[in-house]
Design a protein around this motif. Structure first.
Motif, PDB file in Angstrom:
ATOM      1  N   TYR A  65       0.829  -1.203   0.000  1.00  0.00           N
ATOM      2  CA  TYR A  65       0.000   0.000   0.000  1.00  0.00           C
ATOM      3  C   TYR A  65       0.865   1.256   0.000  1.00  0.00           C
ATOM      4  O   TYR A  65       0.560   2.231  -0.682  1.00  0.00           O
ATOM      5  N   ASP A  66       1.957   1.243   0.782  1.00  0.00           N
ATOM      6  CA  ASP A  66       2.864   2.394   0.777  1.00  0.00           C
ATOM      7  C   ASP A  66       3.412   2.634  -0.620  1.00  0.00           C
ATOM      8  O   ASP A  66       3.479   3.773  -1.085  1.00  0.00           O
ATOM      9  N   LEU A  67       3.790   1.580  -1.295  1.00  0.00           N
ATOM     10  CA  LEU A  67       4.319   1.697  -2.654  1.00  0.00           C
ATOM     11  C   LEU A  67       3.230   2.171  -3.617  1.00  0.00           C
ATOM     12  O   LEU A  67       3.479   3.014  -4.483  1.00  0.00           O
ATOM     13  N   LEU A  68       2.029   1.648  -3.451  1.00  0.00           N
ATOM     14  CA  LEU A  68       0.914   2.018  -4.327  1.00  0.00           C
ATOM     15  C   LEU A  68       0.644   3.515  -4.277  1.00  0.00           C
ATOM     16  O   LEU A  68       0.375   4.146  -5.298  1.00  0.00           O
ATOM     17  N   GLU A 101      -2.169  16.367  -8.462  1.00  0.00           N
ATOM     18  CA  GLU A 101      -3.582  16.030  -8.619  1.00  0.00           C
ATOM     19  C   GLU A 101      -3.903  14.705  -7.923  1.00  0.00           C
ATOM     20  O   GLU A 101      -4.923  14.565  -7.256  1.00  0.00           O
ATOM     21  N   GLN A 102      -3.016  13.709  -8.075  1.00  0.00           N
ATOM     22  CA  GLN A 102      -3.223  12.420  -7.421  1.00  0.00           C
ATOM     23  C   GLN A 102      -3.182  12.569  -5.900  1.00  0.00           C
ATOM     24  O   GLN A 102      -3.968  11.957  -5.192  1.00  0.00           O
ATOM     25  N   GLN A 103      -2.256  13.409  -5.419  1.00  0.00           N
ATOM     26  CA  GLN A 103      -2.148  13.639  -3.973  1.00  0.00           C
ATOM     27  C   GLN A 103      -3.408  14.310  -3.445  1.00  0.00           C
ATOM     28  O   GLN A 103      -3.916  13.956  -2.380  1.00  0.00           O
ATOM     29  N   ARG A 104      -3.968  15.267  -4.217  1.00  0.00           N
ATOM     30  CA  ARG A 104      -5.204  15.922  -3.819  1.00  0.00           C
ATOM     31  C   ARG A 104      -6.344  14.906  -3.736  1.00  0.00           C
ATOM     32  O   ARG A 104      -7.108  14.879  -2.774  1.00  0.00           O
ATOM     33  N   MET A 105      -6.412  14.028  -4.737  1.00  0.00           N
ATOM     34  CA  MET A 105      -7.459  13.000  -4.748  1.00  0.00           C
ATOM     35  C   MET A 105      -7.280  12.044  -3.568  1.00  0.00           C
ATOM     36  O   MET A 105      -8.242  11.688  -2.892  1.00  0.00           O
ATOM     37  N   TYR A 106      -6.045  11.651  -3.314  1.00  0.00           N
ATOM     38  CA  TYR A 106      -5.746  10.779  -2.177  1.00  0.00           C
ATOM     39  C   TYR A 106      -6.196  11.438  -0.874  1.00  0.00           C
ATOM     40  O   TYR A 106      -6.876  10.827  -0.047  1.00  0.00           O
ATOM     41  N   ASP A 107      -5.843  12.717  -0.695  1.00  0.00           N
ATOM     42  CA  ASP A 107      -6.216  13.442   0.523  1.00  0.00           C
ATOM     43  C   ASP A 107      -7.734  13.530   0.658  1.00  0.00           C
ATOM     44  O   ASP A 107      -8.269  13.392   1.764  1.00  0.00           O
ATOM     45  N   ASP A 108      -8.438  13.760  -0.466  1.00  0.00           N
ATOM     46  CA  ASP A 108      -9.907  13.810  -0.442  1.00  0.00           C
ATOM     47  C   ASP A 108     -10.495  12.463  -0.023  1.00  0.00           C
ATOM     48  O   ASP A 108     -11.458  12.402   0.744  1.00  0.00           O
ATOM     49  N   LEU A 109      -9.937  11.377  -0.545  1.00  0.00           N
ATOM     50  CA  LEU A 109     -10.437  10.040  -0.210  1.00  0.00           C
ATOM     51  C   LEU A 109     -10.180   9.692   1.249  1.00  0.00           C
ATOM     52  O   LEU A 109     -11.012   9.069   1.906  1.00  0.00           O
ATOM     53  N   VAL A 110      -9.030  10.118   1.764  1.00  0.00           N
ATOM     54  CA  VAL A 110      -8.737   9.903   3.186  1.00  0.00           C
ATOM     55  C   VAL A 110      -9.707  10.711   4.037  1.00  0.00           C
ATOM     56  O   VAL A 110     -10.283  10.202   5.002  1.00  0.00           O
ATOM     57  N   ALA A 111      -9.930  11.977   3.660  1.00  0.00           N
ATOM     58  CA  ALA A 111     -10.836  12.839   4.421  1.00  0.00           C
ATOM     59  C   ALA A 111     -12.264  12.293   4.407  1.00  0.00           C
ATOM     60  O   ALA A 111     -12.994  12.423   5.392  1.00  0.00           O
ATOM     61  N   ALA A 112     -12.658  11.645   3.298  1.00  0.00           N
ATOM     62  CA  ALA A 112     -14.003  11.080   3.193  1.00  0.00           C
ATOM     63  C   ALA A 112     -14.111   9.734   3.889  1.00  0.00           C
ATOM     64  O   ALA A 112     -15.201   9.167   3.981  1.00  0.00           O
ATOM     65  N   GLY A 113     -12.987   9.207   4.374  1.00  0.00           N
ATOM     66  CA  GLY A 113     -13.011   7.924   5.063  1.00  0.00           C
ATOM     67  C   GLY A 113     -12.993   6.721   4.136  1.00  0.00           C
ATOM     68  O   GLY A 113     -13.196   5.595   4.571  1.00  0.00           O
ATOM     69  N   VAL A 170      -5.913   6.488   6.883  1.00  0.00           N
ATOM     70  CA  VAL A 170      -4.798   7.434   7.006  1.00  0.00           C
ATOM     71  C   VAL A 170      -3.503   6.635   6.991  1.00  0.00           C
ATOM     72  O   VAL A 170      -3.354   5.658   7.716  1.00  0.00           O
ATOM     73  N   ARG A 171      -2.581   7.034   6.142  1.00  0.00           N
ATOM     74  CA  ARG A 171      -1.268   6.384   6.067  1.00  0.00           C
ATOM     75  C   ARG A 171      -0.216   7.470   6.081  1.00  0.00           C
ATOM     76  O   ARG A 171      -0.344   8.474   5.403  1.00  0.00           O
ATOM     77  N   GLY A 172       0.833   7.289   6.838  1.00  0.00           N
ATOM     78  CA  GLY A 172       1.940   8.259   6.834  1.00  0.00           C
ATOM     79  C   GLY A 172       1.506   9.664   7.195  1.00  0.00           C
ATOM     80  O   GLY A 172       1.870  10.611   6.501  1.00  0.00           O
ATOM     81  N   GLY A 173       0.728   9.828   8.220  1.00  0.00           N
ATOM     82  CA  GLY A 173       0.316  11.164   8.637  1.00  0.00           C
ATOM     83  C   GLY A 173      -0.767  11.765   7.751  1.00  0.00           C
ATOM     84  O   GLY A 173      -0.958  12.969   7.746  1.00  0.00           O
ATOM     85  N   GLY A 174      -1.461  10.937   6.974  1.00  0.00           N
ATOM     86  CA  GLY A 174      -2.533  11.443   6.134  1.00  0.00           C
ATOM     87  C   GLY A 174      -2.111  11.800   4.731  1.00  0.00           C
ATOM     88  O   GLY A 174      -2.911  12.252   3.942  1.00  0.00           O
ATOM     89  N   HIS A 175      -0.839  11.633   4.420  1.00  0.00           N
ATOM     90  CA  HIS A 175      -0.349  11.908   3.073  1.00  0.00           C
ATOM     91  C   HIS A 175       0.303  10.655   2.520  1.00  0.00           C
ATOM     92  O   HIS A 175       0.920   9.883   3.252  1.00  0.00           O
ATOM     93  N   ALA A 176       0.188  10.471   1.218  1.00  0.00           N
ATOM     94  CA  ALA A 176       0.827   9.321   0.577  1.00  0.00           C
ATOM     95  C   ALA A 176       2.333   9.477   0.714  1.00  0.00           C
ATOM     96  O   ALA A 176       2.861  10.590   0.759  1.00  0.00           O
ATOM     97  N   ALA A 177       3.038   8.368   0.756  1.00  0.00           N
ATOM     98  CA  ALA A 177       4.490   8.400   0.853  1.00  0.00           C
ATOM     99  C   ALA A 177       5.089   9.036  -0.387  1.00  0.00           C
ATOM    100  O   ALA A 177       4.584   8.911  -1.481  1.00  0.00           O
ATOM    101  N   SER A 178       6.188   9.764  -0.187  1.00  0.00           N
ATOM    102  CA  SER A 178       6.843  10.423  -1.328  1.00  0.00           C
ATOM    103  C   SER A 178       7.750   9.471  -2.061  1.00  0.00           C
ATOM    104  O   SER A 178       8.290   8.573  -1.534  1.00  0.00           O
TER     105      SER A 178
END
Length: 91
Positions: A57-60, A67-79, A83-91
Motif C-alpha cells: 500500500y505504501d508503494l501504491l 492532482e493524485q495527492q489531492r485526490m488521495y487526501d480527499d479520499l482519506v478525508a471522506a473515510g 490514514v497512512r503516513g500522517g494522512g499523506h501518501a508516501a513520497s
C-alpha cells in the motif's frame, strides 16, 4: 352456452405437508478450514503477510503527482482510504 368450473376437493389428504429441513455444515466448515491451512503450508506467516501488505500500500500511494495527492487526501478525508503516513501518501 354455459361453462361451469369445478374445483377439486381439498382435504387433509390433499395438502402437501411441510417439513422443517436443516443442515449442519459445521463438519464441512472444519474440513474447509483445515484444507485452507494445509494449502497455505507450514511456512505461512500472517504477521509477515500483513507487513508485506502495508509495504505494498505504501508503494501504491508513493510518488503521486499534485492532482493524485489531492485526490488521495480527499479520499482519506471522506473515510474511503485509511490514514497512512500522517494522512499523506508516501513520497
Amino acid at each position: 352456452m354455459s361453462t361451469s368450473h369445478s374445483t377439486p376437493a381439498t382435504g387433509p389428504g390433499d395438502a402437501a405437508e411441510q417439513v422443517d429441513f436443516a443442515v449442519d455444515l459445521t463438519s464441512q466448515e472444519i474440513l474447509r478450514r483445515a484444507q485452507v491451512m494445509a494449502a497455505l503450508g507450514p511456512d505461512w506467516d500472517p504477521v509477515e503477510v500483513l507487513r508485506g501488505e502495508g509495504e505494498a500500500y505504501d508503494l501504491l500511494y508513493s510518488g503521486l503527482d499534485a492532482e493524485q495527492q489531492r485526490m488521495y487526501d480527499d479520499l482519506v478525508a471522506a473515510g474511503v482510504l485509511p490514514v497512512r503516513g500522517g494522512g499523506h501518501a508516501a513520497s
